[in-house]
Scaffold this motif. Structure first.
Motif, short mmCIF file in Angstrom:
data_model
loop_
_atom_site.label_atom_id
_atom_site.label_comp_id
_atom_site.label_asym_id
_atom_site.label_seq_id
_atom_site.Cartn_x
_atom_site.Cartn_y
_atom_site.Cartn_z
N ASP A 1 47.45 -36.85 37.85
CA ASP A 1 46.13 -36.85 37.77
C ASP A 1 45.51 -36.01 38.83
O ASP A 1 45.47 -36.02 39.81
CB ASP A 1 45.80 -38.31 37.97
N PHE A 2 44.70 -34.81 37.99
CA PHE A 2 44.21 -33.78 39.03
C PHE A 2 42.66 -34.14 38.96
O PHE A 2 41.88 -34.28 38.25
CB PHE A 2 44.22 -32.58 38.03
N THR A 3 42.00 -33.75 40.35
CA THR A 3 40.59 -33.68 40.46
C THR A 3 40.47 -32.10 40.52
O THR A 3 41.56 -31.37 40.53
CB THR A 3 40.17 -34.41 41.74
N GLN B 1 46.09 -32.58 48.53
CA GLN B 1 44.91 -31.81 48.55
C GLN B 1 45.43 -30.29 48.65
O GLN B 1 46.36 -30.04 49.22
CB GLN B 1 44.15 -32.10 49.44
N PHE B 2 44.74 -29.60 47.62
CA PHE B 2 45.19 -28.12 47.64
C PHE B 2 43.94 -27.28 47.40
O PHE B 2 42.67 -27.65 46.95
CB PHE B 2 46.04 -27.82 46.49
N ASP B 3 43.97 -25.94 47.89
CA ASP B 3 43.00 -24.86 47.92
C ASP B 3 43.56 -23.73 47.31
O ASP B 3 44.25 -23.10 47.81
CB ASP B 3 42.38 -24.76 49.30
N GLY B 4 43.34 -23.78 45.77
CA GLY B 4 43.69 -22.80 44.94
C GLY B 4 45.39 -22.92 44.39
O GLY B 4 45.91 -23.64 44.70
N ILE B 5 45.50 -21.87 43.56
CA ILE B 5 46.95 -22.25 42.76
C ILE B 5 48.09 -21.75 43.54
O ILE B 5 49.11 -22.42 43.44
CB ILE B 5 46.72 -21.33 41.52
N ASP B 6 47.80 -20.95 44.52
CA ASP B 6 48.96 -20.74 45.54
C ASP B 6 49.44 -22.06 46.16
O ASP B 6 50.81 -22.09 46.44
CB ASP B 6 48.75 -19.55 46.59
N CYS C 1 46.48 -35.50 33.36
CA CYS C 1 45.14 -36.19 32.99
C CYS C 1 44.10 -35.72 34.07
O CYS C 1 44.59 -34.84 35.24
CB CYS C 1 44.99 -37.65 32.89
N GLY C 2 42.81 -35.80 34.01
CA GLY C 2 41.87 -35.53 35.11
C GLY C 2 41.39 -34.11 34.63
O GLY C 2 41.30 -33.59 33.55
N ILE C 3 41.10 -33.34 35.80
CA ILE C 3 40.48 -32.06 35.50
C ILE C 3 41.38 -30.94 35.41
O ILE C 3 42.09 -30.28 36.32
CB ILE C 3 39.41 -31.75 36.70
N ILE C 4 41.98 -30.79 34.19
CA ILE C 4 42.98 -30.02 33.75
C ILE C 4 42.92 -29.26 32.50
O ILE C 4 42.56 -30.44 31.53
CB ILE C 4 44.59 -30.16 34.17
N HIS C 5 43.39 -28.16 32.05
CA HIS C 5 42.99 -27.93 30.53
C HIS C 5 44.17 -26.87 30.13
O HIS C 5 44.63 -26.22 31.16
CB HIS C 5 41.63 -26.85 30.51
N LYS C 6 44.45 -27.01 28.94
CA LYS C 6 45.56 -26.17 28.39
C LYS C 6 45.17 -24.75 28.74
O LYS C 6 44.09 -24.27 28.40
CB LYS C 6 45.62 -26.24 26.87
N GLY C 7 46.27 -24.14 29.35
CA GLY C 7 45.86 -22.68 29.46
C GLY C 7 45.47 -22.02 30.87
O GLY C 7 45.28 -20.99 31.35
N ASP C 8 44.96 -23.13 31.68
CA ASP C 8 44.19 -22.69 32.92
C ASP C 8 45.55 -22.84 34.03
O ASP C 8 46.72 -22.89 33.60
CB ASP C 8 43.22 -23.96 33.45
N ASP C 9 45.11 -22.43 35.21
CA ASP C 9 46.30 -21.92 36.06
C ASP C 9 47.33 -23.18 36.43
O ASP C 9 48.43 -22.90 36.51
CB ASP C 9 45.52 -21.72 37.47
N GLN C 10 46.62 -24.38 36.50
CA GLN C 10 47.47 -25.60 36.59
C GLN C 10 48.27 -25.76 35.63
O GLN C 10 49.62 -25.99 35.75
CB GLN C 10 46.47 -26.80 36.92
N TYR D 1 39.90 -36.77 30.43
CA TYR D 1 39.31 -36.37 31.91
C TYR D 1 39.14 -37.64 32.70
O TYR D 1 39.46 -37.97 33.98
CB TYR D 1 37.75 -35.96 31.64
N TYR D 2 38.99 -38.86 32.00
CA TYR D 2 38.73 -39.98 32.53
C TYR D 2 39.56 -41.14 32.48
O TYR D 2 39.37 -42.26 32.48
CB TYR D 2 37.30 -40.64 32.14
N THR D 3 40.93 -40.68 32.27
CA THR D 3 41.97 -41.61 31.88
C THR D 3 42.12 -42.71 33.04
O THR D 3 42.23 -43.83 32.72
CB THR D 3 43.37 -40.93 31.57
#
Length: 274
Positions: free
Chosen positions: A169-171, A192-197, A222-231, A263-265
């Motif tokens: 579950d991403f924020t 907690q993470f700061d950027g894709i690295d 679920c949460g703040i993630i989209h198909k094709g983004d870095d995550q 988003y709100y699962t």
């Protein structure tokens, strides 16, 4: 509102009827969100979400002063709060007379506010502790509040179709990871993470330390993630089976039609928690 927050409201929502409604609250490390649900009409009236908070509890405290919807009386209130002071005890081994035996594994061993919740769907008991200040903030505002661990919604609704699966579950700046092995919860942690690295570092470390066979393990996100983004692309490099987690609900969620369903699962899943 600020650039990191969103409020979705049913145009027919009547605040005067709030005493017949349920309030769902989620307080994360860096997020705060809530939803207003009508169990009788099976309708979601409102969803508020704020990302990239410096402190989820402080943001909740701030919203309590300014948000009129949080000042309403509700039929029931469920609040899921992030805390590092959490252990899972198999129901078969749980002894309610030995709470101190379990709390010795807390990060903060001197907490006075200890809660015990039995999972309805899984064979374990949650034992968790929160600070006195946070406890007072919640119980003073709502006498009928049920306190839950942060990932209760996901845990109660986690699919058990695969022998091994991961839920993330991403924020915007953190993620909650649950790993099930043999259909049993094997690991749960927030990062907690700061950027894709930094996300890549944590992800590869988790895979290595837990020995997760990614090609044979299904992944739900679920949460703040989209198909094709870095995550998504990072996860897709390792998992063959990756999909969004959307918990089936009888509730009408028309107010969310313009938002991604995943988003709100974890917030809406709290409705199904005891």
């Amino acid at each position: 509102m600020n650039k990191n927050s969103i409020l979705l409201i049913d145009p027919n929502f009547e605040p005067a009827n709030s005493s017949n409604l349920n309030l769902l609250i989620k307080i994360g490390v860096d997020t705060f969100s809530y939803s207003i649900a009508d169990e009788e009409k099976e309708l979601i009236h409102a969803v508020y979400d704020e990302q990239e908070c410096e402190d989820g509890v402080e943001k909740f405290k701030e919203r309590l002063k300014t948000d009129a919807y949080l000042k309403l009386p509700y039929q029931s209130v469920k609040a899921a709060i992030y805390t590092p002071n959490l252990v899972f005890v198999p129901k078969a081994l749980f002894d309610k007379q030995q709470i101190k035996l379990y709390t010795q594994f807390f990060v903060d061993t001197d907490l006075q506010n200890i809660y015990v919740q039995s999972s309805e769907q899984k064979e374990f008991v949650y034992i968790f502790g929160i600070s006195s200040a946070t406890d007072k903030l919640l119980t003073t505002n709502w006498e009928n509040v049920t306190l839950l661990p942060y990932d209760a919604g996901l845990l109660e609704n986690a699919p058990a179709t695969d022998d091994s699966n991961v839920i993330i579950d991403f924020t915007v700046g953190s993620f909650q990871l649950l790993y099930f092995k043999g259909k049993q919860l094997n690991f749960a942690q927030n990062y907690q993470f700061d950027g894709i690295d930094e996300l890549t570092y944590y992800f590869l470390l988790i895979i290595s330390q837990l020995g997760i066979h990614t090609k044979q393990t299904s992944l739900k996100v679920c949460g703040i993630i989209h198909k094709g983004d870095d995550q998504w692309n990072l996860l897709a490099q390792h998992f063959n089976r990756i999909d969004f987690l959307v918990v089936p609900t009888p509730f009408d969620t028309n107010i969310l039609d313009d938002m991604p369903a995943h988003y709100y699962t974890s917030l809406l899943a709290l409705q199904q928690c005891g």
